[in-house]
Design an enzyme around this catalytic site. Structure first.
Site, mmCIF file in Angstrom:
data_model
loop_
_atom_site.group_PDB
_atom_site.id
_atom_site.type_symbol
_atom_site.label_atom_id
_atom_site.label_comp_id
_atom_site.label_asym_id
_atom_site.label_seq_id
_atom_site.Cartn_x
_atom_site.Cartn_y
_atom_site.Cartn_z
ATOM 1 N N ALA A 145 43.289 -10.133 -31.166
ATOM 2 C CA ALA A 145 43.980 -9.665 -29.898
ATOM 3 C C ALA A 145 42.866 -8.884 -28.971
ATOM 4 O O ALA A 145 43.228 -8.180 -28.159
ATOM 5 C CB ALA A 145 44.722 -8.385 -30.652
ATOM 6 N N ARG A 257 33.192 -26.158 -50.530
ATOM 7 C CA ARG A 257 32.305 -26.904 -49.860
ATOM 8 C C ARG A 257 31.519 -26.180 -48.625
ATOM 9 O O ARG A 257 30.401 -26.486 -48.282
ATOM 10 C CB ARG A 257 32.810 -28.269 -49.378
ATOM 11 N N ASP A 304 42.084 -0.658 -40.138
ATOM 12 C CA ASP A 304 41.922 -1.209 -38.891
ATOM 13 C C ASP A 304 43.383 -0.964 -38.105
ATOM 14 O O ASP A 304 44.140 -1.638 -37.428
ATOM 15 C CB ASP A 304 42.201 -2.735 -39.040
ATOM 16 N N GLY A 340 45.842 -6.012 -35.271
ATOM 17 C CA GLY A 340 45.552 -4.724 -36.071
ATOM 18 C C GLY A 340 46.756 -4.295 -37.130
ATOM 19 O O GLY A 340 47.490 -5.112 -36.890
#
Length: 414
Positions: A145, A257, A304, A340
């Site tokens: 965002a 990997r 957050d 958020g």
């Protein structure tokens, strides 16, 4: 003196059941088993509060929170103080006001607010810590965002160029207005004591040099919003990065990997990692895995949180000037982009003990002790004699009953 008696005291290494905690002159004067009995340290009659069936934990410290209850850190004027006044109801006693990428004038305004709030703290408010900048120097592909028009090249910033604004682009025009990449560094340098954390993507051109530039001025460097490979991440850590922004979010998934940035963070003890512990941004199984790999002492629970936090579903709010909508588990831009969370720290603690299955001691470590230690807040984040009396009283369901900041009652549910 204030005496809190009969609660379960969540100490750094155990739960004292029941226990009595005395507060005097802004600090924890005494911790003892059992109820309040006998002569307390000051020798005078204390104010006594009985909290049988409750928990007392160190005050929550949120190092990554954009806003709450309709207020965003970039709203201007008194936004930072407004957020500080509302966070104690969620058990937060200290926080880093967090910004999305923004223009230099907006950054200057919020950092000036941070300085003012730190110099003259408001009573009954959470402590304002140096800001966390989710900076202009993140990878556009992993911006989430963050406004594209505000992103800039680390190399352009360090070279002081007027152009070469966005990473990989030659121009610097954006919907948020024009400014040089170097203007952002000038604001960080001007207000360095009030900048605590700078999130950046080290794989960008000039990214490693920017890590060193930021560290030389004092703030902590956090790796996030990034497509860094495993080796690029290790190079940034070798350069001094010691923090990771919302682990697993806005970075490539961990691969067996290609471990990438997430793999480097998980295996490197020097780096403390933020985790959004709501169960939506990161699956509970992955939260458990990360905590097991890093240990509670290297993980910081964050929200957050945005201005949407604390608001009912469907309400509208702002994130750095962008409209967002409150969802059941997160906030979203109008185009559906995750913007958020709507998490608060009391719910983070509840989730850590409930869905994640941590002990209250380990949950307090993530929500209080580790953030305090990583930010260098001596005497904070623990219940111990002579520690700062920033603490939270929780009921049996871990909901906030009272919050104390420096021994002063900042919030009471009744």
């Amino acid at each position: 003196m204030i005496v809190l008696s009969g609660a379960e005291l969540v100490l750094p290494d155990r739960i004292l059941t029941p226990g009595t905690l005395a507060i005097e002159n802004g600090r924890i004067a005494d911790i003892r088993p059992g109820g309040a009995q006998g002569r307390m340290p000051s020798g005078h009659s204390p104010s006594l509060f009985a909290f049988h069936g409750h928990y007392i934990v160190p005050g929550f410290i949120d190092v990554h929170v954009h806003g709450v209850d309709g207020f965003d850190s970039l709203d201007g004027d008194t936004a930072v103080r407004s957020i500080a006044a509302r966070l104690p109801r969620y058990g937060v006693t200290a926080f880093c006001p967090t910004t999305v990428a923004c223009a230099p004038d907006a950054l200057r305004l919020v950092l000036d607010q941070v300085r003012s709030a730190r110099e003259t703290a408001d009573p009954r408010s959470a402590r304002v810590l140096p800001a966390h900048l989710e900076s202009n120097f993140i990878n556009p592909e992993y911006r989430g965002a963050q406004p594209m028009g505000c992103l800039r090249s680390p190399r352009a910033a360090l070279d002081g160029e007027a152009g070469a604004g966005r990473p990989g682009a030659s121009g610097r025009a954006g919907t948020t207005g024009e400014f040089a990449a170097s203007d952002i560094l000038r604001e960080i340098e001007r207000a360095a004591p009030d900048v605590g954390i700078v999130t950046l993507a080290p794989e960008l051109d000039g990214g490693l040099d920017l890590v060193r530039w930021v560290l030389a001025r004092g703030p902590r460097v956090s790796l996030g919003h990034s497509n860094a490979t495993y080796d690029e991440a290790l190079a940034a850590i070798a350069a001094g990065a010691r923090h990771a922004t919302h682990l697993f979010n806005r970075m490539p998934p961990l691969g067996h990997r290609a471990p990438g940035l997430a793999g480097a963070i998980l295996q490197t003890d020097e780096v403390a990692a933020e985790l959004i512990c709501a169960g939506f941004h990161v699956h509970p199984a992955i939260v458990r895995m990360a905590i097991a790999a890093k240990r509670p002492s290297r993980v910081l629970a964050i929200t957050d949180g945005t201005a949407a936090s604390g608001l009912p579903v469907g309400r509208r709010a702002r994130l750095g000037g962008q409209p967002i909508t409150v969802g059941e588990s997160a906030a979203f831009l109008d185009d559906g982009t995750l913007a958020g969370s709507v998490l608060t720290m009391d719910r983070a603690f509840q989730g850590l003990v409930g869905r994640i299955g941590l002990s209250p001691v380990d949950a307090a470590t993530l929500c209080s002790t580790t953030p305090a230690r990583e930010l260098g807040l001596v005497g904070h984040g623990v219940l111990a004699p002579d520690a700062v009396a920033d603490l939270v009283v929780l009921d049996a369901q871990f909901s906030v009953v009272q919050t104390y900041v420096a021994g002063q009652l900042a919030y009471s549910r009744t």
